[in-house]
Design a protein around this motif. Structure first.
Motif, PDB file in Angstrom:
ATOM      1  N   HIS A  94       0.879  -1.251   0.059  1.00  0.00           N
ATOM      2  CA  HIS A  94      -0.153   0.128  -0.121  1.00  0.00           C
ATOM      3  C   HIS A  94       0.829   1.266  -0.080  1.00  0.00           C
TER       4      HIS A  94
ATOM      5  N   ASP B 229       2.097   1.641  -3.434  1.00  0.00           N
ATOM      6  CA  ASP B 229       0.778   2.172  -4.348  1.00  0.00           C
ATOM      7  C   ASP B 229       0.783   3.704  -4.339  1.00  0.00           C
ATOM      8  N   THR B 230       1.337   4.179  -3.111  1.00  0.00           N
ATOM      9  CA  THR B 230       1.209   5.566  -3.110  1.00  0.00           C
ATOM     10  C   THR B 230       2.362   6.520  -3.561  1.00  0.00           C
TER      11      THR B 230
ATOM     12  N   ALA C  65      -1.206   5.605   4.513  1.00  0.00           N
ATOM     13  CA  ALA C  65      -1.300   7.270   4.251  1.00  0.00           C
ATOM     14  C   ALA C  65      -1.164   7.748   5.526  1.00  0.00           C
TER      15      ALA C  65
ATOM     16  N   ARG D 136       2.568   8.034   5.712  1.00  0.00           N
ATOM     17  CA  ARG D 136       3.304   9.155   4.798  1.00  0.00           C
ATOM     18  C   ARG D 136       3.121  10.603   5.139  1.00  0.00           C
TER      19      ARG D 136
END
Length: 291
Positions: A28, A31-32, A111, A114
């Motif tokens: 994930h 993916d960002t 998320a 990050r």
């Protein structure tokens, strides 16, 4: 927004589930648009080395495992500008309870890692060991030792099961303490030096503890019969024990703990070397995401 991560993983944590947890989270993160390197530790010292090397490269470092691994990774980052993110995948995961990140959904967690800000937090130094959660000496340390040796579920309740088993043959200890330079003697069942509120798999041992106040919390359970100890242990789940007779809780900066019989202390669920231990606070020594 953070771009580059190194994840230090304890492959044995959670009976191997830590690796799977981190692989999913890494996907994930990638993916960002983030870059993620996953490194598997061979032990606590190796985890510290991996973390220090990642900090030297300017990476954000993730600790994927239990509280012991988080402390070992923190040891490689303490005193640097590197940021730590905690990925709870062990048995207790008590530090994660003090760091409110949305971990239920991997995409949302990625998320947050990050984007969420980090803040400087304190660490405790137990001799040369960096401790994020707590150091304990007494009934709880004996229960931790038993939980590691016995065939118990790899879940937080294992600590409570172990405490119940140890309690049947437990007897009080005489502690010689030096608290911020002042000698004290205590006859009782445990001494806990806490940097964060939780230990033992969701027991709120030090409800007043804060990660960023420049202090540690010293919690002591004095001498009392087993019939009184059982409700004390139950009250710890809510943090309500600190108002009960025979229990004290106060902020300190440093304490030395010695006992009248051989007793191994535990720090973040890991054993310390035998003998007296000195624990002191190191304020604002680590940057922690979500703190």
């Amino acid at each position: 927004m953070r771009e580059t991560f190194t994840a230090v993983v304890n492959p044995a944590a959670g009976r191997g589930t830590a690796a799977a947890t981190m692989i999913t989270l890494a996907r994930h993160l990638r993916d960002t648009g983030a870059r993620v390197q996953v490194a598997y530790s061979r032990g606590l010292d190796h985890a510290t080395e991996l973390a220090a090397a990642a900090a030297g490269r300017g990476d954000t470092v993730l600790a994927a495992g239990g509280d012991g691994l988080a402390g070992a990774v923190a040891a490689g980052l303490t005193g640097t500008a590197a940021e730590l993110g905690v990925v709870p995948a062990g048995r207790g995961n008590d530090l994660a309870r003090a760091v409110p990140l949305p971990r239920e959904d991997p995409a949302t967690f990625a998320a947050a890692l990050r984007e969420r800000p980090s803040r400087p937090v304190d660490v405790a130094m137990a001799a040369e060991r960096v401790v994020l959660g707590s150091v304990c000496a007494g009934l709880d340390a004996a229960a931790n030792d038993a939980a590691n040796r016995w065939r118990l579920p790899r879940r937080p309740v294992a600590y409570q099961i172990a405490a119940a088993g140890v309690l049947t043959r437990w007897r009080a200890i005489t502690y010689d303490l030096v608290v911020d330079g002042v000698p004290e003697r205590l006859r009782g069942h445990t001494v806990v030096i806490a940097n964060s509120p939780w230990y033992g798999g969701a027991l709120r041992i030090a409800p007043a503890a804060l990660l960023d106040d420049g202090l540690l919390d010293l919690v002591t359970v004095g001498e009392m019969g087993r019939h009184r100890l059982v409700p004390v242990l139950a009250a710890m789940r809510r943090g309500a024990h600190v108002t009960m007779p025979g229990i004290t809780s106060r902020p300190i900066r440093e304490v030395t703990v010695a006992t009248d019989r051989p007793l191994r202390c535990y720090a973040d669920g890991e054993p310390l070397p035998p003998g007296p231990v000195t624990v002191r606070v190191r304020p604002a020594a680590l940057r922690l995401i979500g703190a």
